[in-house]
Design a protein around this motif. Structure first.
Motif, PDB file in Angstrom:
ATOM      1  N   SER A  94       0.901  -1.204  -0.007  1.00  0.00           N
ATOM      2  CA  SER A  94      -0.148   0.046   0.072  1.00  0.00           C
ATOM      3  C   SER A  94       0.817   1.459   0.129  1.00  0.00           C
ATOM      4  CB  SER A  94      -0.977   0.181   1.175  1.00  0.00           C
ATOM      5  OG  SER A  94      -0.159   0.074   2.265  1.00  0.00           O
ATOM      6  N   ASN A 100      -0.334   3.321  -6.138  1.00  0.00           N
ATOM      7  CA  ASN A 100      -1.818   3.345  -5.416  1.00  0.00           C
ATOM      8  C   ASN A 100      -2.099   4.770  -5.266  1.00  0.00           C
ATOM      9  OD1 ASN A 100      -1.508   0.827  -3.911  1.00  0.00           O
ATOM     10  ND2 ASN A 100       0.460   1.483  -3.449  1.00  0.00           N
ATOM     11  N   LYS A 103      -5.708   5.610  -4.065  1.00  0.00           N
ATOM     12  CA  LYS A 103      -6.241   4.413  -3.106  1.00  0.00           C
ATOM     13  C   LYS A 103      -5.518   4.590  -1.576  1.00  0.00           C
ATOM     14  CE  LYS A 103      -5.465   0.787  -6.828  1.00  0.00           C
ATOM     15  NZ  LYS A 103      -4.658  -0.127  -6.968  1.00  0.00           N
ATOM     16  N   GLU A 106      -6.453  -0.072   3.362  1.00  0.00           N
ATOM     17  CA  GLU A 106      -7.413  -0.777   4.077  1.00  0.00           C
ATOM     18  C   GLU A 106      -7.200  -0.965   5.379  1.00  0.00           C
ATOM     19  OE1 GLU A 106      -9.251  -4.233   2.197  1.00  0.00           O
ATOM     20  OE2 GLU A 106      -9.296  -3.301   0.228  1.00  0.00           O
TER      21      GLU A 106
END
Length: 190
Positions: A94, A100, A103, A106
């Motif tokens: 990530s 990314n 994004k 999570e």
């Protein structure tokens, strides 16, 4: 401790690298991540620590590996359970800005490590790293400055955690001040 072994591993892995993705960068990201983790109550500090230390172990700019091969090999060799290896690799994956964009990680661990890496792309160290990487890859000063506008000046508003948002403010102000001065000096040359 496994973090000490990870530091030994990255020391060897990044030997001879001077383009801004090196042992020193990794250790700064690690320290940033642990500082951010101190302000975030619900995180697994070992996952944060190992993801921060191994976040560039398979970086596509440095290594031709797949599926976090270097990170996974180190973790397996040190008897980290498979489910934790997957969580560490999820956090590692990530981090990359280019891979990314848009994004948000999570997991809180992914958010922390992403923020920690982004903080090291800001402020005085971000400037130094940009020009080190640019010089190593044959970029001119103006090409490197373009990187400020495409990435570095955007990072303040992309932080995930409140701790990182606070830490990013002064680094962002320094970047803006530097760019303003550089633009003035370049303008004087023209």
């Amino acid at each position: 401790m496994i973090t000490d072994k990870a530091i030994e591993y990255i020391t060897e892995l990044f030997m001879g690298n001077s383009g801004g993705h090196d042992k020193e960068h990794t250790l700064r990201v690690y320290h940033n991540a642990m500082q951010i983790a101190d302000g975030e109550a619900e995180c697994d500090r070992e996952i944060v620590a190992l993801a921060a230390l191994l976040h560039d172990a398979d970086d596509h700019k440095l290594f031709n590996t797949e599926n976090d091969q270097n990170a996974r090999a180190f973790l397996k060799e040190n008897n980290v359970p498979d489910d934790r290896i997957d969580r560490i690799c999820e956090a590692i994956n990530s981090v990359s800005f280019s891979k990314n964009q848009g994004k948000i990680p999570e997991t809180i661990e992914g958010k922390i490590v992403q923020d920690a890496d982004r903080l090291d792309a800001m402020g005085a160290i971000g400037i130094a790293r940009t020009f080190a990487y640019g010089g190593e890859h044959g970029r001119s000063i103006s090409e490197s400055v373009q990187h400020f506008h495409e990435k570095l000046l955007l990072l303040k508003d992309l932080m995930n955690t409140e701790t990182a948002k606070r830490l990013a403010l002064s680094r962002h102000e320094f970047l803006e001040s530097y760019i303003n001065e550089l633009d003035a000096e370049i303008g004087e040359e023209g």
